[in-house]
Design a protein around this motif. Sequence first.
Motif, PDB file in Angstrom:
ATOM      1  N   ILE A   1      22.223 -93.287   6.763  1.00  0.00           N
ATOM      2  CA  ILE A   1      22.927 -92.165   6.393  1.00  0.00           C
ATOM      3  C   ILE A   1      22.591 -91.723   5.101  1.00  0.00           C
ATOM      4  O   ILE A   1      22.024 -90.730   4.358  1.00  0.00           O
ATOM      5  CB  ILE A   1      24.293 -91.713   6.724  1.00  0.00           C
ATOM      6  CG1 ILE A   1      24.266 -91.928   8.218  1.00  0.00           C
ATOM      7  CG2 ILE A   1      24.975 -90.515   6.447  1.00  0.00           C
ATOM      8  CD1 ILE A   1      25.974 -91.888   9.023  1.00  0.00           C
ATOM      9  N   ILE A   2      22.812 -92.591   4.074  1.00  0.00           N
ATOM     10  CA  ILE A   2      22.623 -92.684   2.634  1.00  0.00           C
ATOM     11  C   ILE A   2      21.215 -92.283   2.335  1.00  0.00           C
ATOM     12  O   ILE A   2      20.919 -91.085   1.619  1.00  0.00           O
ATOM     13  CB  ILE A   2      23.056 -93.624   1.901  1.00  0.00           C
ATOM     14  CG1 ILE A   2      24.474 -93.777   1.911  1.00  0.00           C
ATOM     15  CG2 ILE A   2      22.434 -93.668   0.407  1.00  0.00           C
ATOM     16  CD1 ILE A   2      25.089 -95.015   1.359  1.00  0.00           C
ATOM     17  N   GLY A   3      20.333 -92.826   3.058  1.00  0.00           N
ATOM     18  CA  GLY A   3      18.875 -92.579   2.917  1.00  0.00           C
ATOM     19  C   GLY A   3      18.707 -91.255   3.395  1.00  0.00           C
ATOM     20  O   GLY A   3      17.696 -90.401   2.546  1.00  0.00           O
TER      21      GLY A   3
ATOM     22  N   ALA B   1      25.120 -82.360   3.911  1.00  0.00           N
ATOM     23  CA  ALA B   1      23.896 -83.215   4.190  1.00  0.00           C
ATOM     24  C   ALA B   1      24.245 -84.350   4.962  1.00  0.00           C
ATOM     25  O   ALA B   1      23.527 -84.880   5.871  1.00  0.00           O
ATOM     26  CB  ALA B   1      23.605 -83.761   2.751  1.00  0.00           C
ATOM     27  N   VAL B   2      25.773 -84.774   4.833  1.00  0.00           N
ATOM     28  CA  VAL B   2      25.896 -85.933   5.711  1.00  0.00           C
ATOM     29  C   VAL B   2      25.957 -85.421   7.456  1.00  0.00           C
ATOM     30  O   VAL B   2      25.561 -86.171   8.157  1.00  0.00           O
ATOM     31  CB  VAL B   2      27.433 -86.382   5.274  1.00  0.00           C
ATOM     32  CG1 VAL B   2      28.127 -87.283   6.355  1.00  0.00           C
ATOM     33  CG2 VAL B   2      27.051 -87.368   3.951  1.00  0.00           C
TER      34      VAL B   2
ATOM     35  N   PRO C   1      18.953 -86.077  -4.015  1.00  0.00           N
ATOM     36  CA  PRO C   1      18.606 -87.545  -4.363  1.00  0.00           C
ATOM     37  C   PRO C   1      19.248 -88.052  -5.471  1.00  0.00           C
ATOM     38  O   PRO C   1      19.653 -89.404  -5.476  1.00  0.00           O
ATOM     39  CB  PRO C   1      17.202 -87.114  -5.338  1.00  0.00           C
ATOM     40  CG  PRO C   1      16.627 -85.708  -4.617  1.00  0.00           C
ATOM     41  CD  PRO C   1      18.172 -84.974  -4.353  1.00  0.00           C
ATOM     42  N   THR C   2      20.412 -87.358  -5.848  1.00  0.00           N
ATOM     43  CA  THR C   2      21.307 -87.918  -6.919  1.00  0.00           C
ATOM     44  C   THR C   2      22.689 -88.317  -6.277  1.00  0.00           C
ATOM     45  O   THR C   2      23.441 -88.632  -6.967  1.00  0.00           O
ATOM     46  CB  THR C   2      21.678 -86.896  -8.031  1.00  0.00           C
ATOM     47  OG1 THR C   2      21.974 -85.894  -7.819  1.00  0.00           O
ATOM     48  CG2 THR C   2      20.124 -86.811  -8.801  1.00  0.00           C
ATOM     49  N   VAL C   3      22.747 -88.058  -4.943  1.00  0.00           N
ATOM     50  CA  VAL C   3      24.184 -88.340  -4.592  1.00  0.00           C
ATOM     51  C   VAL C   3      24.561 -89.691  -4.451  1.00  0.00           C
ATOM     52  O   VAL C   3      23.782 -90.539  -4.326  1.00  0.00           O
ATOM     53  CB  VAL C   3      24.310 -87.615  -2.797  1.00  0.00           C
ATOM     54  CG1 VAL C   3      23.288 -88.534  -1.978  1.00  0.00           C
ATOM     55  CG2 VAL C   3      25.694 -87.472  -2.524  1.00  0.00           C
ATOM     56  N   SER C   4      25.938 -89.854  -4.631  1.00  0.00           N
ATOM     57  CA  SER C   4      26.356 -91.247  -4.931  1.00  0.00           C
ATOM     58  C   SER C   4      26.565 -91.890  -3.536  1.00  0.00           C
ATOM     59  O   SER C   4      26.857 -90.995  -2.595  1.00  0.00           O
ATOM     60  CB  SER C   4      27.489 -91.426  -5.824  1.00  0.00           C
ATOM     61  OG  SER C   4      28.644 -90.766  -5.148  1.00  0.00           O
TER      62      SER C   4
END
Length: 143
Positions: free
Chosen positions: A40-42, A24-25, A49-52
Amino acid sequence: MATALDFGQLLRGAALRVTRPRLAVLEAVHAHPHADTDSIIGAVRRDLPTVSHQAVYDSLRTLTAAGLVRRIQPAGFVARYESRVGDNHHHVVCRSCGVIADADCAVGAAPCLTASDDRGFTIDEAEVVYWGLCPDCSTAESR
């Protein structure tokens, strides 16, 4: 645009485990050149949705160390990430809005790596940042 299969092959080629956060990153960095960590987090959270935050930070650090992602940090800006690696390109940064774009080297067999005095160093990378106003800000300023 590269696919998840391509990203999996990139990870395996760098001897890294293929994980959902890393995939995903990589996808987010490829889709959003010069994005900061929060962006990137967004982007990653749209698919996971639950990735820290820590998983994204760890993935960025691992991908950068493996040479799959490049970290840049123009003076006065937070770190940004891009997928264009393996060359020695530079960046142009707008002083007004902060937009960043790639700028290719103009000359040289090993682009931009010939210093007028290398002081005995073996140079393998050059970092040049051009500063100015982007076309939109230039137009707005001249009104």
